[in-house]
Design an enzyme around this catalytic site. Structure first.
Site, PDB file in Angstrom:
ATOM      1  N   ASP A 254       0.831  -1.019   0.152  1.00  0.00           N
ATOM      2  CA  ASP A 254       0.039  -0.043  -0.141  1.00  0.00           C
ATOM      3  C   ASP A 254       0.860   1.322  -0.051  1.00  0.00           C
ATOM      4  O   ASP A 254       0.404   2.259  -0.172  1.00  0.00           O
ATOM      5  CB  ASP A 254      -1.050  -0.108   1.166  1.00  0.00           C
ATOM      6  CG  ASP A 254      -2.030   1.250   1.293  1.00  0.00           C
ATOM      7  OD1 ASP A 254      -2.438   1.461   0.047  1.00  0.00           O
ATOM      8  OD2 ASP A 254      -2.027   1.653   2.488  1.00  0.00           O
ATOM      9  N   GLU A 259       5.691   8.607  -3.904  1.00  0.00           N
ATOM     10  CA  GLU A 259       4.498   8.395  -4.114  1.00  0.00           C
ATOM     11  C   GLU A 259       3.955   9.586  -4.820  1.00  0.00           C
ATOM     12  O   GLU A 259       4.258  10.652  -4.759  1.00  0.00           O
ATOM     13  CB  GLU A 259       3.276   8.132  -2.831  1.00  0.00           C
ATOM     14  CG  GLU A 259       3.895   6.729  -1.952  1.00  0.00           C
ATOM     15  CD  GLU A 259       2.881   6.571  -0.913  1.00  0.00           C
ATOM     16  OE1 GLU A 259       2.194   7.416  -0.655  1.00  0.00           O
ATOM     17  OE2 GLU A 259       3.318   5.580  -0.347  1.00  0.00           O
ATOM     18  N   HIS A 282      -1.829   3.838  -1.228  1.00  0.00           N
ATOM     19  CA  HIS A 282      -1.611   4.298  -0.074  1.00  0.00           C
ATOM     20  C   HIS A 282      -3.108   4.552   0.667  1.00  0.00           C
ATOM     21  O   HIS A 282      -3.385   5.842   1.153  1.00  0.00           O
ATOM     22  CB  HIS A 282      -0.838   5.487   0.119  1.00  0.00           C
ATOM     23  CG  HIS A 282      -0.280   5.860   1.476  1.00  0.00           C
ATOM     24  ND1 HIS A 282       0.960   6.499   1.804  1.00  0.00           N
ATOM     25  CD2 HIS A 282      -0.851   5.600   2.907  1.00  0.00           C
ATOM     26  CE1 HIS A 282       1.247   6.405   2.922  1.00  0.00           C
ATOM     27  NE2 HIS A 282       0.289   6.048   3.393  1.00  0.00           N
ATOM     28  N   GLY A 285      -5.559   3.860   5.335  1.00  0.00           N
ATOM     29  CA  GLY A 285      -6.545   4.642   6.221  1.00  0.00           C
ATOM     30  C   GLY A 285      -7.562   5.468   5.649  1.00  0.00           C
ATOM     31  O   GLY A 285      -8.385   6.241   6.311  1.00  0.00           O
TER      32      GLY A 285
END
Ligand SMILES: NC(=O)c1ccc[n+]([C@@H]2O[C@H](COP(=O)([O-])OP(=O)(O)OC[C@H]3O[C@@H](n4cnc5c(N)ncnc54)[C@H](O)[C@@H]3O)[C@@H](O)[C@H]2O)c1
Length: 398
Positions: A254, A259, A282, A285
């Protein structure tokens, strides 16, 4: 009392601040440095941002009314924390609000990998019916090795156990085992027994590249590997080699060392295009529930700082959690952490005839913060003396 919330922060934050008497302006996007300075100019005390707004020293210097900044996310490196502390501006975030979301993603991925779902669904989309059970397993009875037994690692431990997994964990700090989980003495011991290894370590600099070729080699043949912690902790070239050789049977990743910044940006990784590998942007959460929780959690911290003097969970000021608010009898002093400040503060109260009934002090990085409740409203004389003291950064009363 005005608050400005940027970047589409959840309405739960608006409700929380409005219920505490704030006039809230909610904007969808982030602002540039100049735009932010202009937006804060009209007496805004509380600023709410997510990860796309940068709060520089210049913004802080040119916003004299600003009391606190809420980062409605986990990270706070978009704010100049040192400059904010130097001005006594509290910065708050939501370190635990998405713990459950990460855990649920990891559980989903663990089962998906064990059943080889990435390949199965890919073949179906390509138009191939492959009903084989080869390489597909239940997770019940398997051993999950959790590396990093903090907020997320411990909650994963509990949920995984409910699914019938045996849990072992390794943490560099002393952490008590939850349920029937077993603590391993070393990472090597954990890797020797785990059928699935899931990383949940933090991003301290020493963790850069800590899981590489040697660690993959030490894993059981055909084990699964998951990383939803930080991209920089894993050598993904080594993971790729082990996936291609078949030593690792599948992986879910993830987080990545670099990024993309914006929605729709191109993404590249050495892990692209491999069978039984789940790649996600990502999103561990990123759920509506976590956003709502972050919304009220951070808004509550901002309100309690501004209206009651609480710095609990502030990332840059000494943490003081004073008790229930006694209206009109509380004073907060943020000061340079020098010897004798507390004695001088109390001598000032005594001279003015103010009787202290409760007092809390904390220090951090050269700053001290003391919250004092008195038996009766504090005298103007004491407040004036303290605000003129050379160690004083600010004095506020509630
Ligand atoms: N994927 C996502 O969207 C997402 C969301 C939230 C958090 N995270 C990341 O997940 C990770 C864990 O978050 P948390 O809230 O549980 O953090 P935490 O600080 O509560 O726990 C981290 C644990 O790792 C341990 N640790 C650190 N280095 C270690 C090492 N080398 N070996 C063994 N143990 C080590 C620490 O002692 C601590 O117990 C963090 O890196 C965080 O940034 C990712």
């Amino acid at each position: 009392m005005k608050a400005l919330l940027l970047e589409n922060i959840h309405p739960a934050a608006v409700e929380t601040l409005e219920s505490r008497g704030y006039e809230v302006e909610l904007r969808t996007g982030s602002l540039s440095e100049d735009e932010l300075i202009a937006a804060l100019a009209g007496g805004v005390q509380l600023l709410g941002i997510r990860s796309n707004t940068t709060v520089t020293k210049r913004v802080l210097d040119e916003s004299p009314d600003l009391l606190a900044i809420g980062c409605f996310c986990i990270g706070t490196n978009q704010v100049d924390l040192v400059a904010a502390a130097e001005k006594g501006i509290g910065v708050f975030n939501a370190p635990y609000s998405n713990t459950r979301s990460v855990v649920e993603l990891v559980i989903a991925e663990l089962i998906a990998l064990a059943r080889r779902l990435p390949e199965k669904t890919q073949r179906m989309h390509e138009g191939t019916w492959d009903k084989s059970a080869k390489g597909s397993h239940e997770v019940r009875g398997r051993t999950l090795g959790i590396v990093g037994y903090g907020n997320i690692g411990t909650q994963l431990s509990t949920v995984a156990e409910a699914l019938g997994l045996n849990v072992v964990f390794y943490d560099t700090a002393d952490r008590p085992a939850h349920g029937t989980a077993r603590r391993m003495r070393s990472l090597k011991d954990l890797l020797a027994v785990a059928d699935v290894v899931s990383l949940h370590v933090d991003g301290r600099p020493g963790n850069a590249g800590f899981f590489g070729a040697a660690e993959f080699a030490a894993m059981k043949p055909r084990a699964l590997f998951l990383n939803a912690s930080r991209g920089m902790v894993v050598d993904y070239e080594a993971l790729r080699d082990n996936l291609i050789s078949g030593h690792i049977a599948g992986a879910a990743v993830d987080v990545f060392p670099a990024e993309p910044k914006a929605q729709g940006d191109a993404f590249d990784s050495v892990l692209r295009g491999l069978d039984n590998v789940i790649l996600t942007p990502h999103i561990g959460g990123s759920t509506q529930e976590a956003q709502e929780e972050i919304g009220w959690f951070v808004a509550e911290k901002l309100a309690r700082f501004a209206l009651e003097g609480s710095t609990a969970l502030s990332v840059n000021l000494p943490a003081v959690l004073p008790p229930e608010l006694p209206s009109g009898r509380r004073i907060g002093l943020l000061h340079r952490n020098l010897p004798g400040v507390l004695a001088e503060l109390n001598a000032t109260f005594a001279t003015a005839g103010d009787n202290v009934v409760d007092q809390h002090l904390a220090t951090k990085d050269g700053l001290g913060y003391v919250v004092t409740d008195a038996a009766a409203p504090l005298s103007a004389e004491a407040i004036d003396t303290l605000s003129k003291a050379e160690y004083c950064m600010w004095v506020r009363t509630w």
